[in-house]
Design a protein around this motif. Structure first.
Motif, PDB file in Angstrom:
ATOM      1  N   LYS A   1       4.943   6.439   9.753  1.00  0.00           N
ATOM      2  CA  LYS A   1       5.018   4.978   9.893  1.00  0.00           C
ATOM      3  C   LYS A   1       5.646   4.331   8.664  1.00  0.00           C
ATOM      4  O   LYS A   1       6.307   3.302   8.766  1.00  0.00           O
ATOM      5  CB  LYS A   1       3.615   4.403  10.124  1.00  0.00           C
ATOM      6  CG  LYS A   1       3.004   4.773  11.469  1.00  0.00           C
ATOM      7  CD  LYS A   1       1.610   4.186  11.611  1.00  0.00           C
ATOM      8  CE  LYS A   1       1.001   4.575  12.952  1.00  0.00           C
ATOM      9  NZ  LYS A   1      -0.395   4.062  13.099  1.00  0.00           N
ATOM     10  N   TRP A   2       5.410   4.935   7.513  1.00  0.00           N
ATOM     11  CA  TRP A   2       5.904   4.345   6.265  1.00  0.00           C
ATOM     12  C   TRP A   2       7.364   4.674   5.978  1.00  0.00           C
ATOM     13  O   TRP A   2       8.013   3.980   5.203  1.00  0.00           O
ATOM     14  CB  TRP A   2       5.040   4.820   5.097  1.00  0.00           C
ATOM     15  CG  TRP A   2       3.701   4.136   5.031  1.00  0.00           C
ATOM     16  CD1 TRP A   2       3.297   3.059   5.759  1.00  0.00           C
ATOM     17  CD2 TRP A   2       2.611   4.484   4.183  1.00  0.00           C
ATOM     18  NE1 TRP A   2       2.014   2.710   5.427  1.00  0.00           N
ATOM     19  CE2 TRP A   2       1.567   3.570   4.448  1.00  0.00           C
ATOM     20  CE3 TRP A   2       2.399   5.479   3.231  1.00  0.00           C
ATOM     21  CZ2 TRP A   2       0.345   3.622   3.796  1.00  0.00           C
ATOM     22  CZ3 TRP A   2       1.190   5.534   2.571  1.00  0.00           C
ATOM     23  CH2 TRP A   2       0.156   4.616   2.845  1.00  0.00           C
TER      24      TRP A   2
ATOM     25  N   VAL B   1       0.840  -1.207   0.000  1.00  0.00           N
ATOM     26  CA  VAL B   1       0.000   0.000   0.000  1.00  0.00           C
ATOM     27  C   VAL B   1       0.873   1.254   0.000  1.00  0.00           C
ATOM     28  O   VAL B   1       0.601   2.230  -0.701  1.00  0.00           O
ATOM     29  CB  VAL B   1      -0.956   0.008   1.205  1.00  0.00           C
ATOM     30  CG1 VAL B   1      -1.806   1.283   1.214  1.00  0.00           C
ATOM     31  CG2 VAL B   1      -1.854  -1.224   1.185  1.00  0.00           C
ATOM     32  N   ALA B   2       1.953   1.217   0.795  1.00  0.00           N
ATOM     33  CA  ALA B   2       2.807   2.399   0.953  1.00  0.00           C
ATOM     34  C   ALA B   2       3.351   2.940  -0.368  1.00  0.00           C
ATOM     35  O   ALA B   2       3.218   4.137  -0.645  1.00  0.00           O
ATOM     36  CB  ALA B   2       3.937   2.092   1.928  1.00  0.00           C
ATOM     37  N   PRO B   3       3.986   2.107  -1.227  1.00  0.00           N
ATOM     38  CA  PRO B   3       4.533   2.686  -2.460  1.00  0.00           C
ATOM     39  C   PRO B   3       3.468   3.217  -3.401  1.00  0.00           C
ATOM     40  O   PRO B   3       3.760   4.062  -4.245  1.00  0.00           O
ATOM     41  CB  PRO B   3       5.285   1.505  -3.096  1.00  0.00           C
ATOM     42  CG  PRO B   3       4.656   0.291  -2.513  1.00  0.00           C
ATOM     43  CD  PRO B   3       4.267   0.667  -1.125  1.00  0.00           C
ATOM     44  N   CYS B   4       2.241   2.733  -3.238  1.00  0.00           N
ATOM     45  CA  CYS B   4       1.153   3.206  -4.103  1.00  0.00           C
ATOM     46  C   CYS B   4       0.637   4.574  -3.669  1.00  0.00           C
ATOM     47  O   CYS B   4       0.429   5.459  -4.502  1.00  0.00           O
ATOM     48  CB  CYS B   4       0.014   2.178  -4.085  1.00  0.00           C
ATOM     49  SG  CYS B   4      -1.410   2.655  -5.073  1.00  0.00           S
TER      50      CYS B   4
ATOM     51  N   ASP C   1      -0.683  -5.342   5.059  1.00  0.00           N
ATOM     52  CA  ASP C   1      -1.484  -4.397   4.284  1.00  0.00           C
ATOM     53  C   ASP C   1      -2.795  -4.065   4.990  1.00  0.00           C
ATOM     54  O   ASP C   1      -3.342  -2.972   4.815  1.00  0.00           O
ATOM     55  CB  ASP C   1      -1.793  -4.964   2.889  1.00  0.00           C
ATOM     56  CG  ASP C   1      -0.556  -5.005   1.998  1.00  0.00           C
ATOM     57  OD1 ASP C   1       0.411  -4.286   2.313  1.00  0.00           O
ATOM     58  OD2 ASP C   1      -0.565  -5.744   1.007  1.00  0.00           O
ATOM     59  N   LEU C   2      -3.290  -5.005   5.797  1.00  0.00           N
ATOM     60  CA  LEU C   2      -4.546  -4.761   6.514  1.00  0.00           C
ATOM     61  C   LEU C   2      -4.395  -3.595   7.492  1.00  0.00           C
ATOM     62  O   LEU C   2      -5.324  -2.796   7.666  1.00  0.00           O
ATOM     63  CB  LEU C   2      -4.981  -6.026   7.252  1.00  0.00           C
ATOM     64  CG  LEU C   2      -5.374  -7.211   6.352  1.00  0.00           C
ATOM     65  CD1 LEU C   2      -5.615  -8.462   7.192  1.00  0.00           C
ATOM     66  CD2 LEU C   2      -6.623  -6.877   5.541  1.00  0.00           C
ATOM     67  N   ASN C   3      -3.212  -3.501   8.121  1.00  0.00           N
ATOM     68  CA  ASN C   3      -2.977  -2.377   9.031  1.00  0.00           C
ATOM     69  C   ASN C   3      -2.951  -1.055   8.273  1.00  0.00           C
ATOM     70  O   ASN C   3      -3.481  -0.042   8.735  1.00  0.00           O
ATOM     71  CB  ASN C   3      -1.648  -2.566   9.771  1.00  0.00           C
ATOM     72  CG  ASN C   3      -1.650  -3.790  10.666  1.00  0.00           C
ATOM     73  OD1 ASN C   3      -2.706  -4.166  11.203  1.00  0.00           O
ATOM     74  ND2 ASN C   3      -0.503  -4.420  10.826  1.00  0.00           N
ATOM     75  N   ASP C   4      -2.336  -1.063   7.102  1.00  0.00           N
ATOM     76  CA  ASP C   4      -2.301   0.151   6.281  1.00  0.00           C
ATOM     77  C   ASP C   4      -3.700   0.539   5.815  1.00  0.00           C
ATOM     78  O   ASP C   4      -4.051   1.725   5.779  1.00  0.00           O
ATOM     79  CB  ASP C   4      -1.389  -0.064   5.070  1.00  0.00           C
ATOM     80  CG  ASP C   4       0.076  -0.173   5.461  1.00  0.00           C
ATOM     81  OD1 ASP C   4       0.446   0.389   6.501  1.00  0.00           O
ATOM     82  OD2 ASP C   4       0.838  -0.819   4.721  1.00  0.00           O
ATOM     83  N   ILE C   5      -4.495  -0.464   5.458  1.00  0.00           N
ATOM     84  CA  ILE C   5      -5.867  -0.182   5.007  1.00  0.00           C
ATOM     85  C   ILE C   5      -6.685   0.436   6.131  1.00  0.00           C
ATOM     86  O   ILE C   5      -7.486   1.360   5.917  1.00  0.00           O
ATOM     87  CB  ILE C   5      -6.531  -1.480   4.494  1.00  0.00           C
ATOM     88  CG1 ILE C   5      -5.821  -1.968   3.232  1.00  0.00           C
ATOM     89  CG2 ILE C   5      -8.012  -1.254   4.200  1.00  0.00           C
ATOM     90  CD1 ILE C   5      -6.254  -3.342   2.777  1.00  0.00           C
ATOM     91  N   TYR C   6      -6.457  -0.056   7.365  1.00  0.00           N
ATOM     92  CA  TYR C   6      -7.163   0.517   8.509  1.00  0.00           C
ATOM     93  C   TYR C   6      -6.789   1.990   8.684  1.00  0.00           C
ATOM     94  O   TYR C   6      -7.653   2.847   8.938  1.00  0.00           O
ATOM     95  CB  TYR C   6      -6.820  -0.275   9.774  1.00  0.00           C
ATOM     96  CG  TYR C   6      -7.329   0.378  11.046  1.00  0.00           C
ATOM     97  CD1 TYR C   6      -8.691   0.356  11.371  1.00  0.00           C
ATOM     98  CD2 TYR C   6      -6.444   1.030  11.921  1.00  0.00           C
ATOM     99  CE1 TYR C   6      -9.156   0.966  12.527  1.00  0.00           C
ATOM    100  CE2 TYR C   6      -6.898   1.645  13.073  1.00  0.00           C
ATOM    101  CZ  TYR C   6      -8.257   1.612  13.367  1.00  0.00           C
ATOM    102  OH  TYR C   6      -8.715   2.222  14.512  1.00  0.00           O
ATOM    103  N   GLU C   7      -5.502   2.324   8.511  1.00  0.00           N
ATOM    104  CA  GLU C   7      -5.060   3.712   8.630  1.00  0.00           C
ATOM    105  C   GLU C   7      -5.667   4.578   7.515  1.00  0.00           C
ATOM    106  O   GLU C   7      -6.072   5.722   7.754  1.00  0.00           O
ATOM    107  CB  GLU C   7      -3.533   3.780   8.563  1.00  0.00           C
ATOM    108  CG  GLU C   7      -2.813   3.088   9.710  1.00  0.00           C
ATOM    109  CD  GLU C   7      -3.050   3.794  11.041  1.00  0.00           C
ATOM    110  OE1 GLU C   7      -3.360   5.003  11.027  1.00  0.00           O
ATOM    111  OE2 GLU C   7      -2.933   3.140  12.092  1.00  0.00           O
TER     112      GLU C   7
END
Length: 670
Positions: free
Chosen positions: A662-663, A592-595, A633-639
């Protein structure tokens, strides 16, 4: 000989009388000059020639008109049957072809001179550009002009105009680029450049000449010559077909026709570098995407590189071959692992001069199970190919970056990183300490990050070797190693110092905005700026490696100005920050981060969510197939969900900065 001379004189006079067709040929010079004038502000000196497909189409029509008129001259004079029975009949036919060939040659010679002067554009390198322009003009203009004249003459001589002219129109249509067909037959018949509108990513390649392009022209010319001979034989009476000259002509026509067949078959495939890039994407994309999703376990890096010695072989096409000698110390009693991209095969390995066959090739890694403790000299012979998304290897160009493992990199590293489930980018694997590098090239002059020189042998220190080959200039401009295609180089060399200063300013501003101070080996100044061909690279228009900036030159094809450079750098700013603070070589399981990293920079600074909610619904909304690669990725989606639900600008900005912190993968001292 006297007969030939007199016939040539007669045919030349008849040609000059066709002023109504000669005038359009001279107007084509003006059209080419018009194309040059409207494109001269672009720093691609060849652009007006690459986009000259319509001039080629007009010239083939004019050639057909000349061929039809030449064939009708004898018919109209009622002398055709008489002339065909004369002893000098074949000399007369040869003279007609020779006259048109000479006239076409003179036209193309004048055009080549004009184009060379226009391309040079004050760079004072007429000889260099003439070697590219002249072959291009004669293959793409001259050969089709002769071919279409031969066919038009033959059709007009054989068929009634009511049938012959539609045939000629059909022939002109099937050889023109306006069909945009991609089949092998369509490509074989196309007598124009494979990309009639040009390709801005071939500036460093120069005017492209390839064996496929030449094959298409040559088979059509041979076919036209055989048709021309058969058409003249068809008009002869039976008794005249038995003489020696007719038999020789018939044999030549058959041999020409047979010789054209393999050339036609060979030209059914793309050979243009511009087209090959698009085809290459389809071949490699799914494989690389699967590699990006492979799980990875980090391991301790055993040893330290003291010296890397590379010798590039003189391999042709897209094959890269080289010899590598690596001196390592601090080796412990554990396996030594190198990262080398999996598309490269290992021919042989030697350790301290002794052949070693017990190594393991596991995906992107070379594992030496029982290395000698202390120091070792490891020799490896490597051969393989690369996707354009990962590097560039052609018969006359190279782009091999230090951050990608085209060469053995000590340690076990993750090479390809996923961007959600549909894209990927390469990791930066050269963020360690600089070491000694020796590089030799057996494939001609190259440019490296070890020196500002252009040559075949280099020595220096770097975190990894970069190799650039093609139509580039290299020099030291105010302490900056600047590399670019010649037209861009001379336009930007007075302004290039603005680029590293601006980007350094952006980096410092971002550090302050997220409240960190990078405790990492980030450089204090970017003193190497390489404007190269990054087209096809999944990392976008900018790559950063220590003190080196790699920029895609297609974004810099307009004359340099301070305002223009500032706009270009501002456009690159989000991807530049991603390069500095996320693509650092440190492994993070997040697709998720690089996107979203570049988008979140703007969201954090403005407090506006832009299209984020739309993306969230498309990728992770109810009833949608989740764009997830890793469990993290689930943690990133929650953020991201928190950010989408935020209401005020201050809250949006606050959450966005929290996610960015965080990223960030660099060590932080605050």
């Amino acid at each position: 000989m006297m007969v030939l001379k007199k016939i040539l004189t007669l045919e030349t006079k008849l040609f000059i009388r066709k002023y109504y067709l000669i005038i359009p040929m001279f107007l084509s010079f003006l059209y080419m000059f018009y194309g040059y004038c409207i494109m001269k502000d672009r720093l691609d000196n060849f652009s007006f020639i690459r986009t000259s497909g319509f001039v080629m189409m007009v010239l083939t029509i004019l050639s057909m008109c000349f061929g039809v008129i030449n064939a009708r001259q004898d018919k109209d004079a009622k002398f055709e049957e008489v002339l065909d029975t004369l002893p000098s009949a074949w000399i007369r036919q040869m003279a007609k072809v020779f006259t048109w060939s000479v006239c076409s040659f003179v036209y193309c010679l004048v055009l080549a001179i004009f184009c060379t002067v226009w391309v040079d554009n004050g760079l004072n390198e007429l000889g260099k550009y003439a070697l590219q322009v002249a072959p291009y003009i004669f293959v793409n203009f001259y050969m089709p002009m002769v071919s279409t004249w031969l066919i038009a003459y033959s059709v007009e001589k054989t068929f009634n105009p009511k049938l012959g002219w539609p045939i000629l129109l059909l022939i002109w249509y099937v050889i023109s680029p306006i069909k945009n067909g991609s089949s092998g037959i369509s490509l074989m018949l196309n007598q124009f450049v494979e990309e009639p509108h040009g390709n801005p990513h071939l500036l460093h390649y120069g005017l492209e000449m390839n064996i496929g392009l030449l094959s298409r022209k040559l088979w059509f010319l041979m076919f036209g010559m055989s048709v021309y001979i058969f058409a003249n034989l068809f008009r002869l009476e039976r008794r005249n077909l038995r003489n020696t000259k007719a038999k020789i002509a018939g044999t030549a026509a058959i041999l020409l026709f047979i010789g054209a067949i393999p050339l036609a078959a060979f030209s059914t495939k793309y050979h243009s570098q511009g087209k090959m890039r698009y085809l290459d994407f389809g071949i490699w994309n799914d494989k690389i995407l699967e590699q990006a999703k492979e799980r990875f376990e980090e391991k301790y890096c055993n040893g330290r590189i003291k010296l890397l010695h590379l010798e590039l072989g003189d391999s042709k096409g897209n094959l890269l071959e080289y010899y590598a000698k690596i001196n390592i110390d601090n080796i412990k009693n554990e396996p030594v692992i190198f990262t080398l991209y999996r598309s490269f095969a290992i021919k042989d390995v030697k350790i301290n001069g002794t052949e070693y066959n017990e190594f393991v090739r596991d995906r992107d890694w070379i594992i030496i199970q029982d290395p000698p403790e202390g120091e070792a000299e490891i020799e490896i012979n490597v051969s393989g190919r690369l996707s354009y998304a990962l590097g560039e290897v052609t018969d006359r160009t190279l782009l091999l970056r230090p951050d990608f493992p085209w060469y053995p990199i000590l340690g076990k590293h993750k090479v390809i990183l996923p961007v959600l489930t549909y894209d990927y980018l390469t990791n930066n694997l050269s963020n360690g300490k600089p070491y000694d590098i020796v590089l030799k090239s057996h494939r001609g002059n190259v440019i490296t990050n070890l020196s500002c020189d252009i040559g075949t042998e280099f020595k220096g220190q770097a975190t990894g070797p970069a190799v650039i080959q093609g139509d580039y200039e290299s020099g030291n401009i105010g302490g900056i190693h600047f590399v670019a295609p010649p037209s861009i180089y001379y336009s930007y060399k007075e302004y290039i110092s603005i680029v590293p200063d601006l980007l350094m300013k952006y980096r410092k501003e971002f550090e302050d905005s997220v409240g960190i101070e990078a405790d990492y080996n980030l450089c204090d100044k970017y003193n190497k700026v390489f404007l190269v061909n990054l087209n096809g690279s999944m990392n976008g228009s900018i790559l950063v490696n220590q003190n080196e900036l790699y920029l895609d030159y297609s974004s810099w094809l307009y004359p340099a100005s301070e305002d223009g450079i500032r706009r270009s750098c501002e456009f690159l700013r989000p991807m530049f920050i991603l390069e500095c603070f996320w693509r650092t070589g440190k492994y993070m399981e997040s697709s998720v981060a690089p996107c979203l990293f570049p988008s979140l920079i703007e969201i954090a600074e403005t407090g506006e969510k832009k299209d984020l909610e739309e993306y969230y619904t498309e990728w992770w909304g109810e009833g949608k197939e989740k764009q997830i690669v890793w469990e993290n990725d689930l943690n990133d989606i929650y953020e991201i969900e928190r950010l989408v639900k935020a209401e005020s600008k201050d809250e949006v900005s606050k959450i966005a900065y929290e996610i960015l912190r965080k990223w960030i993968t660099v060590n932080k001292s605050k």
